[in-house]
Design a protein around this motif. Structure first.
Motif, PDB file in Angstrom:
ATOM      1  N   GLY A   9       0.813  -1.210   0.000  1.00  0.00           N
ATOM      2  CA  GLY A   9       0.000   0.000   0.000  1.00  0.00           C
ATOM      3  C   GLY A   9       0.846   1.259   0.000  1.00  0.00           C
ATOM      4  O   GLY A   9       2.023   1.249  -0.347  1.00  0.00           O
ATOM      5  N   ASP A  10       0.215   2.354   0.428  1.00  0.00           N
ATOM      6  CA  ASP A  10       0.893   3.640   0.455  1.00  0.00           C
ATOM      7  C   ASP A  10       1.404   3.985   1.857  1.00  0.00           C
ATOM      8  O   ASP A  10       1.724   5.115   2.146  1.00  0.00           O
ATOM      9  CB  ASP A  10      -0.037   4.741  -0.054  1.00  0.00           C
ATOM     10  CG  ASP A  10      -1.289   4.891   0.806  1.00  0.00           C
ATOM     11  OD1 ASP A  10      -1.532   4.026   1.681  1.00  0.00           O
ATOM     12  OD2 ASP A  10      -2.024   5.875   0.603  1.00  0.00           O
ATOM     13  N   PHE A  11       1.475   2.976   2.723  1.00  0.00           N
ATOM     14  CA  PHE A  11       1.921   3.221   4.095  1.00  0.00           C
ATOM     15  C   PHE A  11       2.950   2.174   4.512  1.00  0.00           C
ATOM     16  O   PHE A  11       3.067   1.111   3.913  1.00  0.00           O
ATOM     17  CB  PHE A  11       0.734   3.194   5.069  1.00  0.00           C
ATOM     18  CG  PHE A  11       0.130   1.824   5.238  1.00  0.00           C
ATOM     19  CD1 PHE A  11       0.557   0.994   6.264  1.00  0.00           C
ATOM     20  CD2 PHE A  11      -0.849   1.364   4.382  1.00  0.00           C
ATOM     21  CE1 PHE A  11       0.012  -0.272   6.431  1.00  0.00           C
ATOM     22  CE2 PHE A  11      -1.402   0.107   4.541  1.00  0.00           C
ATOM     23  CZ  PHE A  11      -0.971  -0.723   5.559  1.00  0.00           C
ATOM     24  N   LEU A  12       3.671   2.504   5.558  1.00  0.00           N
ATOM     25  CA  LEU A  12       4.571   1.580   6.243  1.00  0.00           C
ATOM     26  C   LEU A  12       4.221   1.630   7.716  1.00  0.00           C
ATOM     27  O   LEU A  12       3.533   2.557   8.167  1.00  0.00           O
ATOM     28  CB  LEU A  12       6.033   2.004   6.063  1.00  0.00           C
ATOM     29  CG  LEU A  12       6.587   1.997   4.649  1.00  0.00           C
ATOM     30  CD1 LEU A  12       7.961   2.670   4.625  1.00  0.00           C
ATOM     31  CD2 LEU A  12       6.676   0.583   4.119  1.00  0.00           C
ATOM     32  N   THR A  13       4.686   0.675   8.470  1.00  0.00           N
ATOM     33  CA  THR A  13       4.541   0.740   9.920  1.00  0.00           C
ATOM     34  C   THR A  13       5.918   0.621  10.539  1.00  0.00           C
ATOM     35  O   THR A  13       6.736  -0.203  10.119  1.00  0.00           O
ATOM     36  CB  THR A  13       3.625  -0.375  10.458  1.00  0.00           C
ATOM     37  OG1 THR A  13       4.047  -1.626   9.937  1.00  0.00           O
ATOM     38  CG2 THR A  13       2.191  -0.133  10.066  1.00  0.00           C
ATOM     39  N   SER A  20       3.890  10.584   9.945  1.00  0.00           N
ATOM     40  CA  SER A  20       2.744   9.913  10.542  1.00  0.00           C
ATOM     41  C   SER A  20       1.488  10.118   9.699  1.00  0.00           C
ATOM     42  O   SER A  20       1.285  11.193   9.139  1.00  0.00           O
ATOM     43  CB  SER A  20       2.541  10.477  11.948  1.00  0.00           C
ATOM     44  OG  SER A  20       1.410   9.933  12.544  1.00  0.00           O
ATOM     45  N   ARG A  21       0.673   9.067   9.619  1.00  0.00           N
ATOM     46  CA  ARG A  21      -0.588   9.125   8.884  1.00  0.00           C
ATOM     47  C   ARG A  21      -1.613   8.284   9.629  1.00  0.00           C
ATOM     48  O   ARG A  21      -1.261   7.429  10.441  1.00  0.00           O
ATOM     49  CB  ARG A  21      -0.419   8.624   7.455  1.00  0.00           C
ATOM     50  CG  ARG A  21       0.069   7.182   7.409  1.00  0.00           C
ATOM     51  CD  ARG A  21      -0.397   6.391   6.231  1.00  0.00           C
ATOM     52  NE  ARG A  21      -1.825   6.151   6.290  1.00  0.00           N
ATOM     53  CZ  ARG A  21      -2.531   5.713   5.284  1.00  0.00           C
ATOM     54  NH1 ARG A  21      -1.964   5.453   4.144  1.00  0.00           N
ATOM     55  NH2 ARG A  21      -3.819   5.504   5.395  1.00  0.00           N
ATOM     56  N   PRO A  22      -2.895   8.487   9.355  1.00  0.00           N
ATOM     57  CA  PRO A  22      -3.914   7.685  10.038  1.00  0.00           C
ATOM     58  C   PRO A  22      -3.788   6.198   9.694  1.00  0.00           C
ATOM     59  O   PRO A  22      -3.354   5.830   8.604  1.00  0.00           O
ATOM     60  CB  PRO A  22      -5.236   8.251   9.502  1.00  0.00           C
ATOM     61  CG  PRO A  22      -4.903   9.634   9.048  1.00  0.00           C
ATOM     62  CD  PRO A  22      -3.482   9.555   8.544  1.00  0.00           C
ATOM     63  N   ILE A  23      -4.187   5.374  10.641  1.00  0.00           N
ATOM     64  CA  ILE A  23      -4.246   3.935  10.410  1.00  0.00           C
ATOM     65  C   ILE A  23      -5.272   3.703   9.289  1.00  0.00           C
ATOM     66  O   ILE A  23      -6.377   4.259   9.349  1.00  0.00           O
ATOM     67  CB  ILE A  23      -4.692   3.191  11.692  1.00  0.00           C
ATOM     68  CG1 ILE A  23      -3.679   3.409  12.818  1.00  0.00           C
ATOM     69  CG2 ILE A  23      -4.892   1.703  11.415  1.00  0.00           C
ATOM     70  CD1 ILE A  23      -4.147   2.906  14.181  1.00  0.00           C
ATOM     71  N   PRO A  24      -4.938   2.918   8.273  1.00  0.00           N
ATOM     72  CA  PRO A  24      -5.920   2.643   7.219  1.00  0.00           C
ATOM     73  C   PRO A  24      -7.214   2.101   7.814  1.00  0.00           C
ATOM     74  O   PRO A  24      -7.198   1.237   8.701  1.00  0.00           O
ATOM     75  CB  PRO A  24      -5.220   1.602   6.346  1.00  0.00           C
ATOM     76  CG  PRO A  24      -3.759   1.873   6.549  1.00  0.00           C
ATOM     77  CD  PRO A  24      -3.647   2.274   7.994  1.00  0.00           C
ATOM     78  N   GLN A  25      -8.336   2.614   7.340  1.00  0.00           N
ATOM     79  CA  GLN A  25      -9.630   2.265   7.921  1.00  0.00           C
ATOM     80  C   GLN A  25      -9.901   0.760   7.882  1.00  0.00           C
ATOM     81  O   GLN A  25     -10.461   0.208   8.820  1.00  0.00           O
ATOM     82  CB  GLN A  25     -10.765   3.030   7.219  1.00  0.00           C
ATOM     83  CG  GLN A  25     -12.088   2.916   7.952  1.00  0.00           C
ATOM     84  CD  GLN A  25     -12.017   3.409   9.398  1.00  0.00           C
ATOM     85  OE1 GLN A  25     -11.523   4.496   9.674  1.00  0.00           O
ATOM     86  NE2 GLN A  25     -12.495   2.601  10.345  1.00  0.00           N
ATOM     87  N   ALA A  26      -9.493   0.082   6.815  1.00  0.00           N
ATOM     88  CA  ALA A  26      -9.740  -1.369   6.722  1.00  0.00           C
ATOM     89  C   ALA A  26      -9.020  -2.120   7.844  1.00  0.00           C
ATOM     90  O   ALA A  26      -9.569  -3.076   8.408  1.00  0.00           O
ATOM     91  CB  ALA A  26      -9.292  -1.891   5.357  1.00  0.00           C
ATOM     92  N   ILE A  27      -7.814  -1.691   8.183  1.00  0.00           N
ATOM     93  CA  ILE A  27      -7.059  -2.332   9.261  1.00  0.00           C
ATOM     94  C   ILE A  27      -7.694  -2.017  10.609  1.00  0.00           C
ATOM     95  O   ILE A  27      -7.884  -2.904  11.444  1.00  0.00           O
ATOM     96  CB  ILE A  27      -5.582  -1.921   9.220  1.00  0.00           C
ATOM     97  CG1 ILE A  27      -4.921  -2.495   7.963  1.00  0.00           C
ATOM     98  CG2 ILE A  27      -4.847  -2.365  10.484  1.00  0.00           C
ATOM     99  CD1 ILE A  27      -3.510  -2.014   7.723  1.00  0.00           C
ATOM    100  N   LYS A  28      -8.036  -0.758  10.802  1.00  0.00           N
ATOM    101  CA  LYS A  28      -8.666  -0.353  12.062  1.00  0.00           C
ATOM    102  C   LYS A  28      -9.976  -1.115  12.275  1.00  0.00           C
ATOM    103  O   LYS A  28     -10.241  -1.629  13.366  1.00  0.00           O
ATOM    104  CB  LYS A  28      -8.911   1.161  12.044  1.00  0.00           C
ATOM    105  CG  LYS A  28      -9.163   1.775  13.379  1.00  0.00           C
ATOM    106  CD  LYS A  28      -9.194   3.292  13.254  1.00  0.00           C
ATOM    107  CE  LYS A  28      -8.765   3.928  14.524  1.00  0.00           C
ATOM    108  NZ  LYS A  28      -8.692   5.383  14.448  1.00  0.00           N
TER     109      LYS A  28
END
Length: 140
Positions: A51-55, A120-128
């Motif tokens: 995706g467009d994020f990392l953790t 920092s970015r919001p947690i993807p809604q699908a994961i949350k």
């Protein structure tokens, strides 16, 4: 662990031990992470590689309670304890099934970041949504 959301097992390899014959302290975090990653995959969190994020793991804590040796089987129980806007915290407990004693207790804190900016970015809604479905007590 009371109210564990996920429990898996992992074997302590000889390579995980130190010169004293017991599990090297740093290996416990790796072993815990292996099983915790199974739970993360279960809720659809692949680490952001697609995706467009990392953790980023921004904090790891561990308390050593007991001893483990090569070939012991650890039962690792985990659950999220906090889910915020851009970060979440998860706790784990490792039970040595050979002795039926707790070996460690610990936690990981993760922050979601934009892959391009590393901010920092919001947690993807699908994961949350998946985390809350697995652990309804985190809603609200």
């Amino acid at each position: 662990m009371v109210n564990a959301a996920y429990t898996g097992q992992i074997k302590v390899r000889f390579a995980d031990t130190d010169a004293n014959g017991h599990t090297y302290f740093g290996s416990y975090l790796v072993l815990a992470d292996e099983v915790v990653s199974e739970y993360l995959a279960q809720v659809g969190w692949d680490g952001g590689t697609d995706g467009d994020f990392l953790t980023f793991t921004v904090n790891a804590n561990i308390d050593f309670v007991g001893e483990c040796m090569a070939w012991d089987i650890l039962e690792v129980s985990c659950r999220f304890t906090k889910i915020g806007n851009s970060s979440c915290a998860l706790e784990f407990e490792m039970l040595n099934t050979s002795t039926n004693e707790v070996a460690t207790r610990g936690s990981f804190t993760y922050v979601f970041v934009d892959k391009a900016t590393r901010k920092s970015r919001p947690i993807p809604q699908a994961i949350k949504t998946a985390i809350i479905a697995a652990q309804p007590e985190l809603a609200g």
